[in-house]
Structure formats: C-alpha cells, structure tokens
Scaffold this motif. Structure first.
Motif, PDB file in Angstrom:
ATOM      1  N   PRO A  47       0.770  -1.207   0.211  1.00 36.54           N
ATOM      2  CA  PRO A  47      -0.019   0.162  -0.055  1.00 36.54           C
ATOM      3  C   PRO A  47       0.882   1.652  -0.460  1.00 36.54           C
ATOM      4  N   ARG A  48       1.550   1.106   0.624  1.00 38.81           N
ATOM      5  CA  ARG A  48       3.095   2.221   0.856  1.00 38.81           C
ATOM      6  C   ARG A  48       3.618   1.917  -0.855  1.00 38.81           C
ATOM      7  N   TRP A  49       3.750   1.330  -1.672  1.00 35.87           N
ATOM      8  CA  TRP A  49       4.763   1.490  -2.372  1.00 35.87           C
ATOM      9  C   TRP A  49       4.008   0.413  -4.057  1.00 35.87           C
ATOM     10  N   GLY A  50       3.518   1.231  -4.713  1.00 41.52           N
ATOM     11  CA  GLY A  50       2.746   0.845  -6.358  1.00 41.52           C
ATOM     12  C   GLY A  50       3.362   0.272  -6.558  1.00 41.52           C
ATOM     13  N   ALA A  51       4.664   0.037  -6.811  1.00 42.22           N
ATOM     14  CA  ALA A  51       5.513  -0.958  -7.877  1.00 42.22           C
ATOM     15  C   ALA A  51       6.245  -2.044  -6.694  1.00 42.22           C
ATOM     16  N   GLY A  52       5.609  -2.470  -5.837  1.00 42.58           N
ATOM     17  CA  GLY A  52       5.853  -3.266  -4.397  1.00 42.58           C
ATOM     18  C   GLY A  52       4.490  -4.594  -4.391  1.00 42.58           C
ATOM     19  N   LEU A  53       5.332  -5.171  -4.587  1.00 41.08           N
ATOM     20  CA  LEU A  53       4.160  -6.230  -3.905  1.00 41.08           C
ATOM     21  C   LEU A  53       5.194  -6.857  -1.915  1.00 41.08           C
ATOM     22  N   ASP A  54       3.928  -6.947  -1.237  1.00 41.44           N
ATOM     23  CA  ASP A  54       4.465  -7.449   0.006  1.00 41.44           C
ATOM     24  C   ASP A  54       4.529  -8.970   0.292  1.00 41.44           C
ATOM     25  N   ALA A  55       5.117  -8.698   0.145  1.00 43.03           N
ATOM     26  CA  ALA A  55       5.734 -10.799   0.490  1.00 43.03           C
ATOM     27  C   ALA A  55       6.612 -11.075   1.337  1.00 43.03           C
ATOM     28  N   GLU A  56       6.849 -12.670   1.895  1.00 44.75           N
ATOM     29  CA  GLU A  56       7.857 -12.628   3.402  1.00 44.75           C
ATOM     30  C   GLU A  56       8.036 -14.010   3.158  1.00 44.75           C
ATOM     31  N   ILE A  57       9.673 -13.990   3.767  1.00 43.81           N
ATOM     32  CA  ILE A  57      10.142 -15.617   3.600  1.00 43.81           C
ATOM     33  C   ILE A  57       9.512 -15.902   5.319  1.00 43.81           C
ATOM     34  N   VAL A  58       9.268 -17.228   5.235  1.00 41.97           N
ATOM     35  CA  VAL A  58       9.538 -18.260   6.266  1.00 41.97           C
ATOM     36  C   VAL A  58       9.822 -19.352   5.803  1.00 41.97           C
ATOM     37  N   VAL A  59      10.962 -19.214   7.515  1.00 45.66           N
ATOM     38  CA  VAL A  59      11.589 -20.557   7.189  1.00 45.66           C
ATOM     39  C   VAL A  59      11.385 -21.635   8.294  1.00 45.66           C
ATOM     40  N   ARG A  60      10.964 -22.998   7.566  1.00 45.82           N
ATOM     41  CA  ARG A  60      10.417 -24.179   8.961  1.00 45.82           C
ATOM     42  C   ARG A  60      11.067 -24.671   9.189  1.00 45.82           C
ATOM     43  N   SER A  81      10.673 -16.239  10.160  1.00 44.10           N
ATOM     44  CA  SER A  81       9.695 -14.973   9.179  1.00 44.10           C
ATOM     45  C   SER A  81      10.183 -14.133   9.653  1.00 44.10           C
ATOM     46  N   ILE A  82      10.351 -13.331   7.948  1.00 42.09           N
ATOM     47  CA  ILE A  82      10.987 -11.517   7.926  1.00 42.09           C
ATOM     48  C   ILE A  82       9.752 -10.871   6.293  1.00 42.09           C
ATOM     49  N   ASP A  83       9.427 -10.325   6.568  1.00 44.15           N
ATOM     50  CA  ASP A  83       8.608  -9.440   5.461  1.00 44.15           C
ATOM     51  C   ASP A  83      10.029  -8.616   4.821  1.00 44.15           C
ATOM     52  N   LEU A  84       9.276  -8.539   3.159  1.00 41.77           N
ATOM     53  CA  LEU A  84      10.563  -8.336   2.446  1.00 41.77           C
ATOM     54  C   LEU A  84       9.292  -7.417   0.987  1.00 41.77           C
ATOM     55  N   VAL A  85       9.663  -6.439   0.562  1.00 40.04           N
ATOM     56  CA  VAL A  85       9.076  -6.134  -1.329  1.00 40.04           C
ATOM     57  C   VAL A  85       9.341  -5.903  -2.315  1.00 40.04           C
ATOM     58  N   LEU A  86       8.487  -7.425  -2.894  1.00 37.01           N
ATOM     59  CA  LEU A  86       9.384  -7.413  -4.354  1.00 37.01           C
ATOM     60  C   LEU A  86       8.989  -6.772  -5.195  1.00 37.01           C
ATOM     61  N   SER A  87       9.793  -6.260  -6.243  1.00 35.16           N
ATOM     62  CA  SER A  87       9.162  -5.416  -7.405  1.00 35.16           C
ATOM     63  C   SER A  87       9.188  -6.809  -8.623  1.00 35.16           C
ATOM     64  N   ALA A  88       8.767  -5.493 -10.188  1.00 29.68           N
ATOM     65  CA  ALA A  88       9.252  -6.494 -10.600  1.00 29.68           C
ATOM     66  C   ALA A  88      10.429  -7.065 -10.804  1.00 29.68           C
ATOM     67  N   SER A  89      11.532  -5.748 -11.413  1.00 26.25           N
ATOM     68  CA  SER A  89      12.571  -6.396 -11.117  1.00 26.25           C
ATOM     69  C   SER A  89      13.259  -7.473 -10.597  1.00 26.25           C
ATOM     70  N   LYS A  90      13.035  -7.530  -9.112  1.00 32.81           N
ATOM     71  CA  LYS A  90      13.679  -9.054  -8.471  1.00 32.81           C
ATOM     72  C   LYS A  90      12.644 -10.003  -8.334  1.00 32.81           C
ATOM     73  N   LEU A  91      11.388 -10.296  -8.895  1.00 33.25           N
ATOM     74  CA  LEU A  91      10.752 -11.284  -9.367  1.00 33.25           C
ATOM     75  C   LEU A  91      11.956 -11.988 -10.953  1.00 33.25           C
ATOM     76  N   ALA A  92      12.272 -10.826 -11.904  1.00 37.28           N
ATOM     77  CA  ALA A  92      12.842 -10.576 -13.390  1.00 37.28           C
ATOM     78  C   ALA A  92      14.221 -11.697 -12.431  1.00 37.28           C
ATOM     79  N   SER A  93      14.809 -10.710 -11.192  1.00 35.15           N
ATOM     80  CA  SER A  93      16.053 -11.481 -10.640  1.00 35.15           C
ATOM     81  C   SER A  93      15.844 -12.815 -10.497  1.00 35.15           C
ATOM     82  N   TRP A  94      14.576 -13.864  -9.993  1.00 28.34           N
ATOM     83  CA  TRP A  94      14.647 -14.419  -9.593  1.00 28.34           C
ATOM     84  C   TRP A  94      13.888 -15.856 -10.692  1.00 28.34           C
ATOM     85  N   ALA A  95      13.662 -15.105 -11.902  1.00 27.78           N
ATOM     86  CA  ALA A  95      13.749 -16.228 -12.962  1.00 27.78           C
ATOM     87  C   ALA A  95      15.129 -16.120 -13.515  1.00 27.78           C
TER      88      ALA A  95
END
Length: 143
Positions: A29-42, A49-63
């Motif tokens: 909600p604070r940054w229109g170019a970002g997605l709220d996400a979380e990393i969860v380790v079990r 867990s830890i919160d993070l914000v993903l951008s289109a470029s971070k998603l592309a770098s994951w691909a």
C-alpha cells in the motif's frame, strides 16, 4: 479454477520438516511498484519469518536465478538489495541442496537450511515464477 491467486513464489520443502518459502501477500500500500511478501523458514529446530517487498525487477532476477540453477550454478538472490537475501547451493555441506537466508541489514541473522526437494523442483519453480509474474506484475505501477 483460474481464479486462484498465485502466492507461493518459492516453496522448498522436504520430508524432514525443513522448508523455505517466499509468499506474495499482496500489493504494497505504500509503494505502488512493490508487492508485500514474506520469507518463512521452518525446521524442527528453528522457525521464523521476515517481511520483504518484491518489485518486478526482483521477480525477473528470481526467474534468471532459476535458469542459472537449471544450468547447474549456485545462486544468490537479492544479495545487493536492502533487506534479506537468499542463496541456494545445489550441493551444500550435507550433500543436498541448501538454502541460506540472510538478514544482514535487519536482524543480522543467517539461517542455513538443508532441503531435499523433488527432482523436478527447478521446473516447478520456473512455473511458479511465471504464474506469479503474470498475475502480479501487471498490477504494479511503473514508479
């Protein structure tokens, strides 16, 4: 069934109870170019867990990281960004894949999780990445 929102970008788990997931929670909600996400380790030993914000470029770098994993390379994802980083070693210290989650800029904690995913895990994650990007990236502003 096409109405299911793709939320699990990463889901590496094994029969020993070890897992690392990255879940998309929604548009930031604070940054229109970002997605709220979380990393969860079990694991049977430690969970968190830890919160993070993903951008289109971070998603592309994951691909791109998935393509490098498919070529047999170890990868680091988000290592130069503020916030948590994820490393995937195809053959870790225990002769199986290992996921390292590091939160150097926040909690200064690093967690190393050995996982034995199914044989087709890279192809599965390439499909996950494609579904997440196809659904979420058009919702992001160009800011």
């Amino acid at each position: 069934m096409g109405d299911i929102v793709p939320r699990e970008l990463i889901s590496l788990a094994d029969d020993e109870g070890n897992s690392v997931t990255v879940n998309v929670l929604g548009c930031d909600p604070r940054w229109g170019a970002g997605l709220d996400a979380e990393i969860v380790v079990r694991t049977p030993f430690v969970s968190g867990s830890i919160d993070l914000v993903l951008s289109a470029s971070k998603l592309a770098s994951w691909a791109d990281a998935l393509n490098r994993l498919d070529a047999g390379e170890d990868v680091a994802w988000m290592e130069w960004d503020r916030g948590p980083s994820i490393w995937i070693q195809l053959c870790g210290e225990r002769d199986c894949p290992e996921v390292v989650v590091e939160d150097e800029s926040g909690s200064m904690v690093t967690v190393r999780v050995p996982v034995v995913p199914p044989d087709d895990w890279i192809a599965d994650h390439q499909q996950r990445s494609h579904r997440v990007m196809a659904h979420w990236v058009p919702m992001l502003s160009a800011s």
